[in-house]
Each structure stands twice: as C-alpha cells, then as structure tokens.
Design a protein around this motif. Structure first.
Motif, short mmCIF file in Angstrom:
data_model
loop_
_atom_site.label_atom_id
_atom_site.label_comp_id
_atom_site.label_asym_id
_atom_site.label_seq_id
_atom_site.Cartn_x
_atom_site.Cartn_y
_atom_site.Cartn_z
N GLY A 4 29.66 78.07 -1.48
CA GLY A 4 30.76 78.78 -0.63
C GLY A 4 31.90 79.55 -1.02
N VAL A 5 31.87 80.89 -0.93
CA VAL A 5 33.30 82.05 -1.33
C VAL A 5 34.09 81.49 -0.53
CG1 VAL A 5 32.10 83.28 -2.29
CG2 VAL A 5 32.72 83.59 -0.48
N GLY A 6 35.78 82.14 -0.97
CA GLY A 6 36.38 81.63 -0.18
C GLY A 6 37.00 82.45 1.45
N ARG A 7 37.49 81.83 2.49
CA ARG A 7 37.80 81.99 3.44
C ARG A 7 36.55 81.88 4.55
NH1 ARG A 7 41.95 81.51 4.73
NH2 ARG A 7 42.04 82.65 6.88
N THR A 8 35.12 81.12 3.83
CA THR A 8 34.26 80.10 4.56
C THR A 8 34.63 78.70 5.10
OG1 THR A 8 33.14 79.91 2.87
CG2 THR A 8 32.91 81.98 3.90
N GLY A 9 35.82 78.53 5.18
CA GLY A 9 35.70 77.08 5.76
C GLY A 9 36.05 76.28 4.49
N THR A 10 36.07 76.69 3.54
CA THR A 10 36.25 75.70 1.93
C THR A 10 37.69 74.73 1.91
OG1 THR A 10 37.30 77.60 1.26
CG2 THR A 10 34.81 77.30 0.73
N TYR A 11 38.47 75.01 3.23
CA TYR A 11 39.56 74.27 2.14
C TYR A 11 39.46 73.03 3.40
CZ TYR A 11 44.41 72.12 2.26
OH TYR A 11 45.50 71.50 1.72
#
Length: 205
Positions: free
Chosen positions: A7-14
C-alpha cells in the motif's frame, strides 16, 4: 522478509508499521527509516531506481517493510521474496487523493525550496513515487485513478493466499487472522494524521 506492504503512503502505513512491530514481526522498514538514515538508505534506493536493487542491503536488520519506497517495488519484491506475505493498505480513493495531495505531493512539488541536505532524499522519493504511477502534475481525479490502478495491479500480481487487502480502521482482527497470531490486548495504533506528517518531515518528531 516476512511481511511486505504494497500500500502506498497515506493509507495507514505508519499505523501498520507500529502494529507489525507490536506483533513481534519487526523491525519494520518505513519511509521514516529512510529519512532517519539518509546517508545509507538514499543511495541504495537510487540504485533500485536504476534497476540495481540490493534488497539484502536495503532491508538489513529488518524483517518487514511497509510504505514507500517499498510499495513501489511490489513486483520486484514478490520475485525476490516469493514466500512473503503482502499487505495492501487502502482507503477511499477520494479521501486518499485529498490526503496525498495535501502532504506528500505538496512536499515533492516544492522540493526545490527544501534545505540542501534534504534534496537527494526528496529526489529519490519523487522517482519512486513516479515509478509507482504518480508523476508530478496530476490533477485530483488523475490521482484517484492512479491510486485505483496501483491497488488493482497489486491484486493482479500477488496470489490471493499471500495477500491481505486491509483498511487500518478494521483493526487487529483481520491482520492477526492473516498472520495467524493472537489479537493483542490493546488498541490498534492510530497515527500519522496530516499535521503529524509535516512534523515528521520537519524533524519535530
């Protein structure tokens, strides 16, 4: 590598990174790791952009990885780690395009104004994100379309038995079921809202 986030950034990756670490499957690589280790990581990812990735060096001391730059290389990483489990974090394309546009995309579009010591990192980020299907200059609808296209490409590439399509708002249960682990007795991590993104980039946190 045991767990790879597509999944790319800004999809809850952190949030997913924190969850993976909590489950004992870390240390988990994330763009934050690149930001904090630019001298080591940026040259390695620039090599990857040239088609000369050294995954053992990039992921030395990591057991899992999420977010960009990793998400831009899901095909290559499936070839390199065919037994890994992949997690595709996603969200509503409309809200994703708004979030991405006001954070990562804005940062990259103004990278010419960034401090010199940040330029190589930002140029690498721009290259990886363009490789993923998000070149500079896209309008809102084009970002949405590219986001959907990326997610569909992941689902077409990774066998269903090895792929979890996941929204972090679903919490622990689907993630733990996929990883065959017990659900922790604590709330699922919720973090990295838009202001927190800017604080991380600026080094405030």
């Amino acid at each position: 590598m045991r767990i790879i986030g597509a999944g790319v950034g800004r999809t809850g990756t952190y949030s997913l990174k924190l969850a993976i670490n909590e489950l004992g499957l870390g240390p988990c690589h994330h763009m934050e790791e690149v930001l904090h280790n630019m001298d080591l990581q940026v040259p390695l990812w620039k090599d990857a952009l040239r088609g000369e990735a050294d995954w053992s060096a990039i992921y030395a001391n990591y057991n899992s990885a999420v977010d960009w730059p990793t998400a831009g290389y899901f095909r290559e990483l499936y070839d390199a780690f065919p037994d890994a489990r992949f997690i595709l974090t996603h969200r509503d394309p409309e809200s994703w395009a708004s979030s991405f546009g006001s954070t990562i995309y804005t940062l990259l579009s103004t990278r010419g104004d960034a401090p010199q010591e940040m330029r190589d990192w930002l140029d690498m980020c721009a290259g990886v994100i363009e490789k993923t299907g998000f070149p500079s200059g896209l309008e809102h609808q084009q970002l949405k379309d590219a986001f959907i296209a990326h997610n569909e490409a992941v689902k077409a590439t990774i066998p269903a038995r090895q792929l979890l399509v996941f929204e972090v708002k679903e919490g622990w249960q689907p993630l733990c079921d996929f990883l065959e682990l017990p659900v922790p007795d604590k709330p699922f991590p919720r973090t990295n809202h838009r202001q927190e993104f800017w604080d991380r980039v600026s080094g405030k946190i």
